[in-house]
Design a protein around this motif. Structure first.
Motif, short mmCIF file in Angstrom:
data_model
loop_
_atom_site.label_atom_id
_atom_site.label_comp_id
_atom_site.label_asym_id
_atom_site.label_seq_id
_atom_site.Cartn_x
_atom_site.Cartn_y
_atom_site.Cartn_z
N SER A 1 -30.02 -14.62 -22.79
CA SER A 1 -30.78 -13.44 -22.39
C SER A 1 -30.58 -12.32 -23.40
CB SER A 1 -30.35 -12.97 -20.99
OG SER A 1 -30.68 -13.91 -20.01
N GLU A 2 -31.64 -11.59 -23.64
CA GLU A 2 -31.61 -10.44 -24.56
C GLU A 2 -32.19 -9.24 -23.82
OE1 GLU A 2 -32.82 -10.63 -28.89
OE2 GLU A 2 -34.46 -9.42 -28.06
N ALA A 3 -31.44 -8.14 -23.80
CA ALA A 3 -31.87 -6.92 -23.12
C ALA A 3 -32.01 -5.78 -24.11
CB ALA A 3 -30.88 -6.55 -22.03
N THR A 4 -33.04 -4.96 -23.89
CA THR A 4 -33.23 -3.75 -24.69
C THR A 4 -33.24 -2.55 -23.75
OG1 THR A 4 -34.54 -4.93 -26.33
CG2 THR A 4 -34.74 -2.54 -26.31
N VAL A 5 -32.43 -1.56 -24.06
CA VAL A 5 -32.33 -0.35 -23.25
C VAL A 5 -32.68 0.86 -24.10
CG1 VAL A 5 -30.73 1.17 -22.01
CG2 VAL A 5 -30.58 -1.31 -21.70
N LYS A 6 -33.55 1.73 -23.58
CA LYS A 6 -33.90 2.98 -24.25
C LYS A 6 -33.51 4.12 -23.32
CE LYS A 6 -37.88 0.85 -26.58
NZ LYS A 6 -39.35 0.87 -26.78
N LEU A 7 -32.68 5.02 -23.81
CA LEU A 7 -32.22 6.12 -22.97
C LEU A 7 -31.96 7.37 -23.80
CD1 LEU A 7 -28.90 6.35 -23.51
CD2 LEU A 7 -28.87 4.35 -22.03
N VAL A 8 -31.77 8.50 -23.10
CA VAL A 8 -31.45 9.77 -23.74
C VAL A 8 -30.11 10.24 -23.21
CG1 VAL A 8 -32.13 12.19 -24.03
CG2 VAL A 8 -33.88 10.39 -24.02
N ALA A 9 -29.20 10.56 -24.12
CA ALA A 9 -27.89 11.10 -23.77
C ALA A 9 -27.52 12.16 -24.78
CB ALA A 9 -26.84 9.99 -23.74
N PHE B 1 -26.94 10.28 -18.40
CA PHE B 1 -27.99 9.83 -19.31
C PHE B 1 -29.28 9.66 -18.52
CE2 PHE B 1 -25.44 6.34 -17.70
CZ PHE B 1 -26.37 5.44 -17.21
N ASP B 2 -30.38 9.71 -19.20
CA ASP B 2 -31.69 9.48 -18.59
C ASP B 2 -32.29 8.22 -19.18
OD1 ASP B 2 -31.94 11.84 -16.88
OD2 ASP B 2 -31.96 12.98 -18.75
N VAL B 3 -32.67 7.30 -18.31
CA VAL B 3 -33.21 6.02 -18.77
C VAL B 3 -34.71 6.16 -19.04
CG1 VAL B 3 -33.54 3.60 -18.22
CG2 VAL B 3 -31.45 4.78 -17.49
N GLU B 4 -35.09 5.81 -20.23
CA GLU B 4 -36.51 5.80 -20.59
C GLU B 4 -37.15 4.47 -20.19
OE1 GLU B 4 -38.69 5.56 -24.81
OE2 GLU B 4 -37.52 7.41 -24.54
N GLY C 1 -26.52 -11.74 -23.79
CA GLY C 1 -25.55 -12.17 -22.79
C GLY C 1 -25.89 -13.52 -22.23
N ASN C 2 -25.00 -14.04 -21.37
CA ASN C 2 -25.23 -15.36 -20.79
C ASN C 2 -26.06 -15.28 -19.52
OD1 ASN C 2 -23.45 -14.26 -19.02
ND2 ASN C 2 -21.78 -15.68 -19.44
N GLY C 3 -26.71 -14.16 -19.33
CA GLY C 3 -27.60 -13.94 -18.21
C GLY C 3 -28.19 -12.56 -18.34
N PRO C 4 -29.25 -12.24 -17.58
CA PRO C 4 -29.90 -10.94 -17.72
C PRO C 4 -28.99 -9.76 -17.40
CG PRO C 4 -30.76 -12.16 -15.83
CD PRO C 4 -29.96 -13.12 -16.62
N VAL C 5 -28.13 -9.88 -16.40
CA VAL C 5 -27.25 -8.77 -16.04
C VAL C 5 -26.19 -8.55 -17.12
CG1 VAL C 5 -25.67 -7.87 -14.30
CG2 VAL C 5 -27.65 -9.21 -13.60
N ASN C 6 -25.63 -9.64 -17.63
CA ASN C 6 -24.65 -9.54 -18.70
C ASN C 6 -25.28 -8.92 -19.94
OD1 ASN C 6 -23.00 -11.67 -20.99
ND2 ASN C 6 -21.97 -10.10 -19.79
N ALA C 7 -26.53 -9.29 -20.26
CA ALA C 7 -27.23 -8.72 -21.41
C ALA C 7 -27.49 -7.22 -21.21
CB ALA C 7 -28.52 -9.47 -21.65
N LEU C 8 -27.92 -6.83 -20.00
CA LEU C 8 -28.14 -5.42 -19.70
C LEU C 8 -26.86 -4.61 -19.81
CD1 LEU C 8 -30.60 -5.57 -16.66
CD2 LEU C 8 -31.04 -4.46 -18.87
N ASP C 9 -25.77 -5.19 -19.32
CA ASP C 9 -24.47 -4.53 -19.39
C ASP C 9 -24.10 -4.26 -20.85
OD1 ASP C 9 -22.01 -3.50 -18.45
OD2 ASP C 9 -21.05 -5.45 -18.71
N PHE D 1 -31.46 6.89 -27.74
CA PHE D 1 -30.77 5.70 -28.21
C PHE D 1 -31.56 4.46 -27.79
CE2 PHE D 1 -27.50 8.91 -27.77
CZ PHE D 1 -26.72 8.73 -28.91
N VAL D 2 -31.66 3.52 -28.70
CA VAL D 2 -32.26 2.23 -28.42
C VAL D 2 -31.23 1.16 -28.78
CG1 VAL D 2 -34.13 0.61 -28.92
CG2 VAL D 2 -34.58 3.09 -28.92
#
Length: 531
Positions: free
Chosen positions: A421-429, A402-405, A440-448, A434-435
């Motif tokens: 924590s709330e994370a938003t990921v935009k990527l192309v696969a 995938f390519d991360v936007e 999560g209970n922390g930034p890393v958990n939210a990103l995951d 996809f958005v």
């Protein structure tokens, strides 16, 4: 010497459980006992029945739930109280009630401990030993005796320490284990004392060492060399203060170095797995540099070592790691040479020998490793990140599922509520954008969560992957809050696990890099095609 000539006596469940921060439930102790039986130890000390409800329950459940194939269960206890009779002492009675076929009694052999700790006479202490051993022996139990503080007691009053051993042996004790309870002895002292006790008594002797001088294993070996035929210890060296003699190291040294037949060789080949399995139960992280069974026990980093290992692994290894179920590993770092890169490639299943540009490829990867480590990366504990780097170098392109936007994280805390924590990921696969948003209970958990949500439609295999460990190290801490951060992430597919690394001035960015590598490697490992 046959296997039965040397007792291997494990006291993880009793003495090992005295380690600071280690707290075993009855269920934990039953699981560990089964693992010890798999290892092939001769005796498992289960605890002190009657002294606390947990150990009493353990022996009750052990009668119905443990089916030991190689080991015999032992109950630990003390000699009768001063001024009483052994049959009337409730704690002595509890040893019989436990149903354990072996009873190990602790007794004083140091005059100061007799007079100041027990507050009784020397004669009464000897009577306590004689009466309790005789009573339990007469009730059909095999009796072992731990002569507490023996070596210090021997120095203080040799005659009295020897008399305690003689009395126990004459009363029916099968073994008298000489205890370096304070852990202050050195191997020559232990060897001399054991030899003298053997020459002065008719007792079968054992050894029980603590590690306060860092000599518990060496002292145990010295005692066996001097004639002791019963050795006590704990798995992974658990125990009070600095711990006890590591029974895995003792057994491995006796069997692989001294040529003693201690346990079945097939069982010894399971030692590494069992050491780690017991670590999981105790919730004490495995010690990577533990002899024989540690993750780093056969790990080689320096380029000079790797060059020799490429010719013959035995040039830099004291024994075959497979004898204890371990394996050789080559660590890739800024100390690496070309041989390290080639050995590491072979270790992970990549054959470089037939490549026409092998020398250029190896030189390129080596240069990249050195450059990245200069910037704070480490590949010692991040094999997966190194493998991705190597595969990218071989293909000349970055493996991209995938390519991360873009990505971002917001952490919101209101009043006394816990931060979310709330994370938003935009990527192309698969040529689709996809958005996804995850909490999560922390930034890393939210990103995951956000990354998984974004990829799940194209790569449903991602559901098998789980982040199981997260470690952070601040590099150049003198820089304060703007210091570079290194993050190591461990990911699992439920069967195996792998480690990836990320480095950045921002802890979340470093985590993101390691997280993306962990997911990418997991898809690669399961041979998922790029879609």
């Amino acid at each position: 010497m046959t296997t039965t000539d040397l007792h291997v006596y494990d006291t993880t469940l009793r003495d090992g459980a005295q380690q600071e921060g280690l707290n075993l439930s009855v269920a934990d102790k039953l699981v560990i006992a089964r693992h010890l039986d798999e290892l092939g130890v001769g005796f498992i000390e289960g605890g002190w029945p009657g002294a606390n409800p947990k150990d009493t329950e353990f022996f009750h459940r052990a009668r119905h739930e443990l089916d030991l194939r190689t080991a015999t269960l032992a109950a630990f206890g003390a000699t009768r109280r001063a001024g009483s009779r052994a049959p009337d002492d409730p704690l002595v009675r509890a040893l019989l009630t436990s149903g354990a076929p072996v009873v190990t009694l602790v007794a004083k052999s140091h005059v100061r401990h007799v007079e100041e700790a027990l507050r009784t006479t020397r004669e009464e202490n000897l009577a306590m030993i004689r009466d309790t051993v005789s009573f339990l022996h007469g009730e059909g139990r095999r009796v072992f005796l731990d002569a507490e503080h023996f070596f210090d007691g021997y120095v203080a009053d040799r005659a009295y320490a020897l008399e305690a051993v003689r009395v126990a042996a004459e009363a029916g004790a099968e073994v008298i284990a000489l205890c370096d309870t304070n852990g202050g002895m050195l191997p020559p002292q232990v060897q001399d004392v054991v030899a003298d006790v053997l020459a002065s008594t008719s007792a079968r002797l054992g050894i029980h060492c603590h590690n306060d001088t860092g000599c518990a294993v060496a002292n145990s070996l010295a005692a066996v060399e001097a004639g002791a035929t019963h050795v006590q210890g704990t798995v992974n060296g658990y125990g009070e203060r600095t711990g006890n003699a590591d029974i895995l190291t003792v057994v491995s040294n006796l069997q692989l170095k001294a040529g003693r037949s201690v346990v079945d060789p097939e069982r010894l080949r399971d030692a590494t797995r069992l050491a780690h399995a017991i670590s999981e139960v105790t919730n004490v992280a495995p010690y990577s540099r533990q002899p024989y069974v540690g993750a780093s026990a056969f790990a080689h980093k320096a380029g000079l070592h790797a060059s020799a290992l490429k010719v013959d692994p035995n040039l830099y290894q004291h024994t075959d790691p497979t004898a204890v179920g371990n394996g050789m590993r080559t660590l890739v770092s800024d100390m690496a040479g070309r041989a390290s890169i080639q050995l590491k490639a072979a270790e992970i299943g990549i054959d470089l020998t037939g490549l026409p540009n092998r020398d250029e490829l190896v030189a390129s990867v080596l240069a990249e490793v050195k450059d990245l480590e200069l910037r704070g990366y480490t590949f010692d504990a991040a094999d997966a990140s190194f493998e991705l780097m190597l595969r990218n170098a071989m293909t000349g392109t970055r493996l991209a599922y995938f390519d991360v936007e873009s990505w971002r994280v917001i952490t919101d805390a209101r009043g006394g509520e816990l931060a979310v924590s709330e994370a938003t990921v935009k990527l192309v696969a698969s040529d689709r954008r996809f958005v996804a948003t995850g909490e999560g209970n922390g930034p890393v958990n939210a990103l995951d969560h956000a990354l998984r949500q974004a990829l799940s439609e194209v790569y449903p295999e991602i559901e098998k992957l789980e982040l199981i460990d997260f470690r952070v190290r601040i590099l150049e801490a003198s820089h304060g809050t703007d210091a570079v951060t290194r993050v190591l992430i461990e990911t699992s597919d439920g069967e195996t696990s792998w480690n990836t690394v990320g480095v950045a001035a921002n802890i979340v960015e470093a985590s993101w890099k390691a997280l993306v590598d962990g997911i990418t490697f997991g898809l690669t490992r399961h041979e998922v095609p790029v879609r």
